[in-house]
Design a protein around this motif. Structure first.
Motif, PDB file in Angstrom:
ATOM      1  N   PRO A  44       0.840  -1.204   0.000  1.00 55.84           N
ATOM      2  CA  PRO A  44       0.000   0.000   0.000  1.00 55.84           C
ATOM      3  C   PRO A  44       0.874   1.253   0.000  1.00 55.84           C
ATOM      4  O   PRO A  44       1.938   1.278   0.639  1.00 55.84           O
ATOM      5  CB  PRO A  44      -0.802  -0.116   1.301  1.00 55.84           C
ATOM      6  N   ALA A  45       0.460   2.274  -0.730  1.00 57.32           N
ATOM      7  CA  ALA A  45       1.219   3.530  -0.717  1.00 57.32           C
ATOM      8  C   ALA A  45       1.318   4.054   0.712  1.00 57.32           C
ATOM      9  O   ALA A  45       2.332   4.638   1.102  1.00 57.32           O
ATOM     10  CB  ALA A  45       0.543   4.555  -1.629  1.00 57.32           C
ATOM     11  N   LEU A  46       0.262   3.862   1.487  1.00 59.55           N
ATOM     12  CA  LEU A  46       0.266   4.271   2.893  1.00 59.55           C
ATOM     13  C   LEU A  46      -0.094   3.066   3.747  1.00 59.55           C
ATOM     14  O   LEU A  46      -1.214   2.555   3.692  1.00 59.55           O
ATOM     15  CB  LEU A  46      -0.731   5.415   3.129  1.00 59.55           C
ATOM     16  N   ASP A  47       0.860   2.585   4.510  1.00 61.84           N
ATOM     17  CA  ASP A  47       0.636   1.493   5.469  1.00 61.84           C
ATOM     18  C   ASP A  47       0.167   2.136   6.772  1.00 61.84           C
ATOM     19  O   ASP A  47       0.966   2.718   7.507  1.00 61.84           O
ATOM     20  CB  ASP A  47       1.932   0.716   5.684  1.00 61.84           C
ATOM     21  N   PHE A  48      -1.131   2.043   7.053  1.00 56.93           N
ATOM     22  CA  PHE A  48      -1.689   2.795   8.183  1.00 56.93           C
ATOM     23  C   PHE A  48      -1.036   2.418   9.505  1.00 56.93           C
ATOM     24  O   PHE A  48      -0.667   3.295  10.295  1.00 56.93           O
ATOM     25  CB  PHE A  48      -3.203   2.575   8.274  1.00 56.93           C
ATOM     26  N   SER A  49      -0.888   1.130   9.762  1.00 59.55           N
ATOM     27  CA  SER A  49      -0.327   0.696  11.055  1.00 59.55           C
ATOM     28  C   SER A  49       1.085   1.228  11.250  1.00 59.55           C
ATOM     29  O   SER A  49       1.432   1.760  12.313  1.00 59.55           O
ATOM     30  CB  SER A  49      -0.324  -0.833  11.139  1.00 59.55           C
ATOM     31  N   LYS A  50       1.903   1.113  10.203  1.00 59.21           N
ATOM     32  CA  LYS A  50       3.294   1.564  10.306  1.00 59.21           C
ATOM     33  C   LYS A  50       3.377   3.079  10.430  1.00 59.21           C
ATOM     34  O   LYS A  50       4.132   3.612  11.256  1.00 59.21           O
ATOM     35  CB  LYS A  50       4.061   1.090   9.078  1.00 59.21           C
ATOM     36  N   THR A  51       2.579   3.781   9.616  1.00 59.56           N
ATOM     37  CA  THR A  51       2.627   5.237   9.614  1.00 59.56           C
ATOM     38  C   THR A  51       2.064   5.821  10.897  1.00 59.56           C
ATOM     39  O   THR A  51       2.624   6.763  11.465  1.00 59.56           O
ATOM     40  CB  THR A  51       1.860   5.796   8.404  1.00 59.56           C
ATOM     41  N   ALA A  52       0.958   5.263  11.357  1.00 60.47           N
ATOM     42  CA  ALA A  52       0.329   5.777  12.576  1.00 60.47           C
ATOM     43  C   ALA A  52       1.209   5.556  13.805  1.00 60.47           C
ATOM     44  O   ALA A  52       1.179   6.352  14.748  1.00 60.47           O
ATOM     45  CB  ALA A  52      -1.029   5.116  12.786  1.00 60.47           C
ATOM     46  N   SER A  53       2.021   4.499  13.792  1.00 58.82           N
ATOM     47  CA  SER A  53       2.861   4.209  14.956  1.00 58.82           C
ATOM     48  C   SER A  53       3.904   5.286  15.202  1.00 58.82           C
ATOM     49  O   SER A  53       4.338   5.507  16.333  1.00 58.82           O
ATOM     50  CB  SER A  53       3.551   2.851  14.783  1.00 58.82           C
ATOM     51  N   THR A  54       4.298   5.993  14.134  1.00 63.04           N
ATOM     52  CA  THR A  54       5.302   7.050  14.285  1.00 63.04           C
ATOM     53  C   THR A  54       4.724   8.447  14.066  1.00 63.04           C
ATOM     54  O   THR A  54       5.287   9.431  14.526  1.00 63.04           O
ATOM     55  CB  THR A  54       6.458   6.841  13.292  1.00 63.04           C
ATOM     56  N   GLY A  55       3.597   8.525  13.347  1.00 69.20           N
ATOM     57  CA  GLY A  55       3.076   9.835  12.973  1.00 69.20           C
ATOM     58  C   GLY A  55       2.054  10.434  13.913  1.00 69.20           C
ATOM     59  O   GLY A  55       1.894  11.656  13.959  1.00 69.20           O
ATOM     60  N   LEU A  56       1.343   9.592  14.658  1.00 69.07           N
ATOM     61  CA  LEU A  56       0.304  10.131  15.534  1.00 69.07           C
ATOM     62  C   LEU A  56       0.918  10.782  16.767  1.00 69.07           C
ATOM     63  O   LEU A  56       1.700  10.153  17.484  1.00 69.07           O
ATOM     64  CB  LEU A  56      -0.663   9.027  15.976  1.00 69.07           C
ATOM     65  N   SER A  57       0.543  12.007  17.023  1.00 69.82           N
ATOM     66  CA  SER A  57       0.978  12.715  18.226  1.00 69.82           C
ATOM     67  C   SER A  57      -0.157  12.680  19.237  1.00 69.82           C
ATOM     68  O   SER A  57      -1.130  13.431  19.137  1.00 69.82           O
ATOM     69  CB  SER A  57       1.352  14.166  17.897  1.00 69.82           C
ATOM     70  N   TRP A  58      -0.052  11.787  20.201  1.00 72.37           N
ATOM     71  CA  TRP A  58      -1.114  11.668  21.188  1.00 72.37           C
ATOM     72  C   TRP A  58      -1.193  12.902  22.074  1.00 72.37           C
ATOM     73  O   TRP A  58      -2.252  13.213  22.622  1.00 72.37           O
ATOM     74  CB  TRP A  58      -0.912  10.399  22.030  1.00 72.37           C
ATOM     75  N   ASN A  59      -0.092  13.605  22.217  1.00 70.11           N
ATOM     76  CA  ASN A  59      -0.135  14.860  22.979  1.00 70.11           C
ATOM     77  C   ASN A  59      -1.113  15.846  22.342  1.00 70.11           C
ATOM     78  O   ASN A  59      -1.942  16.465  23.012  1.00 70.11           O
ATOM     79  CB  ASN A  59       1.258  15.486  23.053  1.00 70.11           C
ATOM     80  N   ILE A  60      -1.006  15.983  21.013  1.00 71.67           N
ATOM     81  CA  ILE A  60      -1.891  16.918  20.307  1.00 71.67           C
ATOM     82  C   ILE A  60      -3.332  16.446  20.370  1.00 71.67           C
ATOM     83  O   ILE A  60      -4.259  17.223  20.648  1.00 71.67           O
ATOM     84  CB  ILE A  60      -1.441  17.070  18.847  1.00 71.67           C
ATOM     85  N   LEU A  61      -3.558  15.159  20.128  1.00 72.59           N
ATOM     86  CA  LEU A  61      -4.921  14.626  20.121  1.00 72.59           C
ATOM     87  C   LEU A  61      -5.573  14.741  21.495  1.00 72.59           C
ATOM     88  O   LEU A  61      -6.744  15.124  21.611  1.00 72.59           O
ATOM     89  CB  LEU A  61      -4.901  13.163  19.663  1.00 72.59           C
ATOM     90  N   MET A  62      -4.825  14.420  22.542  1.00 74.39           N
ATOM     91  CA  MET A  62      -5.385  14.467  23.888  1.00 74.39           C
ATOM     92  C   MET A  62      -5.671  15.903  24.316  1.00 74.39           C
ATOM     93  O   MET A  62      -6.704  16.204  24.917  1.00 74.39           O
ATOM     94  CB  MET A  62      -4.422  13.816  24.883  1.00 74.39           C
ATOM     95  N   MET A  63      -4.749  16.807  24.004  1.00 78.11           N
ATOM     96  CA  MET A  63      -4.962  18.210  24.356  1.00 78.11           C
ATOM     97  C   MET A  63      -6.172  18.770  23.622  1.00 78.11           C
ATOM     98  O   MET A  63      -6.988  19.486  24.205  1.00 78.11           O
ATOM     99  CB  MET A  63      -3.715  19.034  24.023  1.00 78.11           C
ATOM    100  N   CYS A  64      -6.294  18.407  22.366  1.00 76.92           N
ATOM    101  CA  CYS A  64      -7.429  18.854  21.566  1.00 76.92           C
ATOM    102  C   CYS A  64      -8.736  18.356  22.170  1.00 76.92           C
ATOM    103  O   CYS A  64      -9.711  19.106  22.302  1.00 76.92           O
ATOM    104  CB  CYS A  64      -7.279  18.345  20.143  1.00 76.92           C
ATOM    105  N   ALA A  65      -8.770  17.085  22.546  1.00 76.73           N
ATOM    106  CA  ALA A  65      -9.986  16.482  23.091  1.00 76.73           C
ATOM    107  C   ALA A  65     -10.410  17.128  24.401  1.00 76.73           C
ATOM    108  O   ALA A  65     -11.600  17.139  24.746  1.00 76.73           O
ATOM    109  CB  ALA A  65      -9.773  14.980  23.299  1.00 76.73           C
ATOM    110  N   ALA A  66      -9.452  17.675  25.159  1.00 75.04           N
ATOM    111  CA  ALA A  66      -9.784  18.283  26.449  1.00 75.04           C
ATOM    112  C   ALA A  66     -10.051  19.776  26.346  1.00 75.04           C
ATOM    113  O   ALA A  66     -10.979  20.300  26.965  1.00 75.04           O
ATOM    114  CB  ALA A  66      -8.648  18.029  27.452  1.00 75.04           C
TER     115      ALA A  66
END
Length: 478
Positions: free
Chosen positions: A318-340
């Motif tokens: 796949p051009a974008l391997d979601f599992s591999k990309t998300a493991s390094t690309g997702l910033s949980w700090n940003i997502l959690m701060m946004c959610a709060a």
């Protein structure tokens, strides 16, 4: 117990006391009892986000909000993690990481700085280098663009003889860094900039026109880069002569400037995202195609692009391997701060808290009747200070809360105020905790801390010089 651990626990206790204990105090008029509770949660959350941590304060902030009369814990969690904004941020972060992993940014950066017309033109080369790397941050994260820009500069320095401590080296490290983080902030429909934009819309009812925001920010940052490079030559007397020895062919590398299928495909994906934002703003909503896009919504369109990237294959993968990309690309700090941040800020400015009336009473003597020029300068300076003291996103929400009661007093649209706050919030770099990018600057041994303060404050002055005229001109249009 070590002093750092003790400081951490003391700050944590202070933040939690505000979050869960402030509401027990007698209401300070015109705040209601609910207003006291949510104000305490807001103050405690901002304090913890800026000085302690991101993830666990965000979680406790939602729980604290759910324990008030405003909503239940289930509703607080749903309004945070179930928001459309968190969904869009997740998609954007994954796509940005995929583009970064493909190497597209480095190909474009090297292409920009190896144009033949730059030969024997050291000042122009420097300007194109700083602006070019900054523009690359629009395609990849500022983190990737900054590191890439520094690595390329190290090669240039080794090639022509620049060393650590040279004034040119120091200013190139800072200039590249600032250009990357500021140009990245021009796409305010992604990451934490989107959080501020949606928060501003929730508070005022005025949405941010991302096309106008981009144009204003691009003009300001480009003017700053021009003045910055001219200052390198005429104010700080940097030695540009060594750049006449740059070997353009060596910078090009062997085959590194060719775009492969993956690079072209991700350029298409990124273009689809940008096109959606621009098309839905520029063209009339009653047009059938635009009506269809609006029905899909921005978050739905982002998801379609992400799905397309996972469907298309290259070299049997796949051009974008979601599992591999998300493991390094997702910033949980940003997502959690946004959610709060969003549900708490929305609750704070609701009519039941009395917060709007209180802010109006406190700040009316300062802002009421203030000259528009003075107002814009004050707004920029206040945001500069706040974003360099604490988290850029959190402090942006704070200033929005403070300033919103007064934005209707002027001839220009309140949306301009939102644009100013969001763009200036990008400038968190003077202190190590100013932003997620600031530690990268402090960790670079090619620049000393005193130079960050010295030249960083000069950069802030350039920002003020360039931004005030641009925003004043825009105030007569927006």
């Amino acid at each position: 117990m070590k002093s750092k651990d003790m400081s951490y626990y003391m700050k944590s206790v202070i933040g939690l006391l505000f979050m869960f204990g402030f509401g027990l105090l007698p209401p300070i008029e015109p705040l209601t009892s609910l207003g006291m509770q949510i104000a305490g949660i807001f103050i405690g959350l901002i304090f913890l986000l800026c000085l302690v941590d991101i993830v666990w304060p965000s979680m406790l902030g939602l729980i604290a909000l759910g324990m008030t009369e405003y909503c239940s814990v289930e509703e607080a969690i749903s309004s945070g993690f179930g928001s459309e904004l968190v969904w869009m941020m997740l998609i954007i972060l994954v796509l940005a990481e995929a583009i970064n992993m493909s190497g597209l940014g480095e190909v474009i950066a090297r292409w920009l700085i190896t144009r033949r017309f730059l030969n024997k033109r050291p000042v122009l080369f420097t300007l194109v280098y700083i602006i070019g790397l900054g523009l690359c941050s629009l395609l990849v994260s500022s983190t990737a663009a900054v590191i890439m820009g520094w690595v390329i500069f190290y090669d240039i320095a080794d090639m022509v003889g620049y060393k650590k401590g040279d004034r040119y080296s120091t200013l190139m490290i800072l200039g590249t860094f600032m250009s990357c983080i500021m140009y990245e902030g021009l796409f305010a429909f992604q990451s934490w900039w989107l959080v501020l934009g949606e928060t501003f819309r929730d508070m005022t009812g005025y949405g941010i026109n991302y096309v106008t925001y981009f144009i204003l920010g691009f003009i300001i940052e480009t003017l700053i880069n021009i003045l910055f490079v001219l200052s390198m030559k005429y104010v700080f007397k940097c030695d540009f002569d060594k750049l006449n020895e740059v070997d353009i062919k060596k910078l090009e590398g062997e085959g590194e400037l060719k775009l492969n299928f993956l690079h072209k495909f991700f350029l298409l994906c990124f273009g689809m995202i940008v096109a959606y934002v621009f098309v839905t703003i520029i063209y009339p909503p009653q047009w059938p195609f635009i009506a269809l896009l609006n029905r899909i919504t921005q978050s739905g369109w982002f998801a379609i692009v992400l799905c397309l990237a996972m469907i298309v294959r290259w070299k049997e993968k796949p051009a974008l391997d979601f599992s591999k990309t998300a493991s390094t690309g997702l910033s949980w700090n940003i997502l959690m701060m946004c959610a709060a941040i969003i549900p708490v800020a929305r609750a704070l400015t609701s009519d039941a808290t009395g917060m709007k009336e209180m802010l109006n009473n406190l700040l009316s003597p300062i802002f009421s009747g203030m000259n528009p020029v003075v107002f814009i300068i004050t707004l920029i300076v206040m945001m500069m200070i706040l974003t360099n003291v604490g988290s850029n996103m959190a402090t942006g929400v704070v200033l929005m809360t403070v300033i919103i009661p007064f934005v209707g007093d002027y001839y220009f649209s309140p949306a301009l105020v939102g644009m100013i706050i969001i763009f200036v919030a990008t400038m968190g770099f003077i202190l190590p905790g100013s932003s997620g990018m600031a530690p990268y600057l402090y960790g670079n041994d090619w620049i000393q801390v005193r130079d960050i303060y010295r030249y960083g404050l000069f950069y802030c002055l350039l920002f003020l010089i360039c931004s005030v005229p641009v925003y004043l001109a825009a105030s007569f249009i927006i």
